[in-house]
Write an enzyme that holds these catalytic residues in place. Structure first.
Site, PDB file in Angstrom:
ATOM      1  N   LYS A  52      -7.767  -4.673  -9.048  1.00  0.00           N
ATOM      2  CA  LYS A  52      -8.618  -3.503  -9.283  1.00  0.00           C
ATOM      3  C   LYS A  52      -8.137  -2.740 -10.519  1.00  0.00           C
ATOM      4  CE  LYS A  52      -9.842  -3.335  -4.415  1.00  0.00           C
ATOM      5  NZ  LYS A  52      -9.565  -2.799  -3.076  1.00  0.00           N
ATOM      6  N   GLN A  96      -5.947   1.513   0.064  1.00  0.00           N
ATOM      7  CA  GLN A  96      -6.094   0.081   0.359  1.00  0.00           C
ATOM      8  C   GLN A  96      -5.780  -0.179   1.842  1.00  0.00           C
ATOM      9  OE1 GLN A  96      -7.111  -2.391  -1.952  1.00  0.00           O
ATOM     10  NE2 GLN A  96      -7.249  -3.622  -0.091  1.00  0.00           N
ATOM     11  N   ASP A 119     -15.013   3.758  -1.882  1.00  0.00           N
ATOM     12  CA  ASP A 119     -15.102   2.593  -0.995  1.00  0.00           C
ATOM     13  C   ASP A 119     -16.332   2.709  -0.094  1.00  0.00           C
ATOM     14  OD1 ASP A 119     -13.364   0.482  -1.273  1.00  0.00           O
ATOM     15  OD2 ASP A 119     -11.716   1.460  -0.221  1.00  0.00           O
TER      16      ASP A 119
END
Ligand code: NAP
Length: 290
Positions: A52, A96, A119
């Site tokens: 990312k 994450q 997200d």
């Protein structure tokens, strides 16, 4: 059979975003800034975050990685999230997942400011998705929608079976496919570990989207001739022949299923790069909204 090339599609998306970043730079403006919080030492998570960050660098976003110890307490992580919510320089951030067991994942998701939740996991953004309102769409399902769109795959009136009902993949995927949109307008069945007659059900799918985390679970006898098969699964299995010592295996028995499909993704270069591209799209959106 045509392979759905997530790498090529995501490259296109990255180029589109990079062009917008270049315009911002040329106008002397600030560029979007994505932060990622990584708690602990999980190898796959470290890998995902590294990719990312690389994506951000490639397209000209700023990025920050916040690494926290495996023993980080829930309180410490929530304090960090609060800090990021208030940080004027950060447009969006992710934590994450999975987080270590001493931390309640739901508390983490609830703590993230919905305006920075790139997200697309928090209740407000999920609710907006269900209502068809502007939102940050969950990255993996959105990446799959984008892949279907860019390959111009007809979904209207088709029977779509989504195998798996997680909050981050299966459930939002099913909602997006059933919405009055293009792609969308499919008739959707969500299947899970308690579904009866799974084999027959999968065989009735024009579009089969698999997100269960069970290696090569979907075999050729579960797939209709001409179906579109999207394999979200990505499980690391030991492989001494690789430098890394592992390889990723999907939820679909690709070798035996592929020839029955009209379109199919492969575990490498399929859904993964599209998920990452979606995160960049959401970060740009978060920036534009501010
Ligand atoms: P998850 O939270 O573990 O959910 C798995 C789902 O699969 C559950 O709904 C479970 O049913 C269902 N399931 C498990 N075994 C089953 C079986 N034998 N038959 C039918 N359904 C079964 O997983 P997830 O987070 O959605 O991830 C799924 C996979 O996608 C993993 O391999 C993950 O690594 C991968 N993934 C890839 C990406 C990417 O970008 N490529 C992104 C996210 C996830 P129950 O609800 O009944 O337990």
């Amino acid at each position: 059979m045509q392979l759905l090339d997530g790498t090529a599609c995501s490259q296109q998306i990255r180029q589109e975003i990079a062009a917008q970043v270049n315009e911002l730079k040329a106008a002397g403006k600030r560029v979007p800034h994505l932060a990622a919080v990584l708690v602990g030492n999980d190898g796959a998570s470290q890998n995902y975050v590294a990719m990312k960050v690389r994506d951000c660098e490639e397209i000209g976003f700023n990025s920050t990685v916040i690494r926290m110890d495996e023993n980080t307490s829930e309180e410490e992580l929530l304090a960090k999230i609060d800090e990021l919510n208030k940080d004027e320089d950060i447009d969006g951030f992710i934590v994450q997942l999975p987080v270590p067991p001493q931390i309640d994942e739901n508390k983490v998701i609830l703590a993230i400011d919905s305006a920075k939740d790139v997200d697309g996991f928090c209740p407000e953004n999920v609710g907006n998705m269900c209502l068809g309102l502007p939102t940050f769409l969950s990255a993996t399902p959105n990446g799959i929608m984008e892949l279907l769109k860019r390959y111009d795959i007809e979904t209207e009136g088709k029977h779509c079976v989504v195998l798996g009902r997680s909050n981050i993949v299966g459930t939002p995927m099913a909602i997006l496919m059933s919405r009055n949109s293009k792609p969308g307008n499919a008739t959707v069945t969500i299947a899970h570990s308690r579904t009866a007659n799974l084999k027959e059900l999968c065989r009735s799918a024009d579009i089969l989207i698999v997100a269960i985390g069970k290696t090569e679970f979907v075999t050729a006898d579960m797939v209709k001739e001409g179906a579109v098969v999207i394999d979200v699964g990505q499980t690391r299995v030991p492989d001494d022949s690789r430098k890394s010592g592992f390889r990723n295996v999907g939820d679909v028995d690709f070798e035996n299923v592929k020839d029955k499909c009209s379109y199919i993704t492969f575990v490498t270069g399929g859904v993964g790069p599209m998920t990452r591209a979606s995160l960049l799209q959401n970060t740009l959106k978060a920036y534009q909204r501010r």
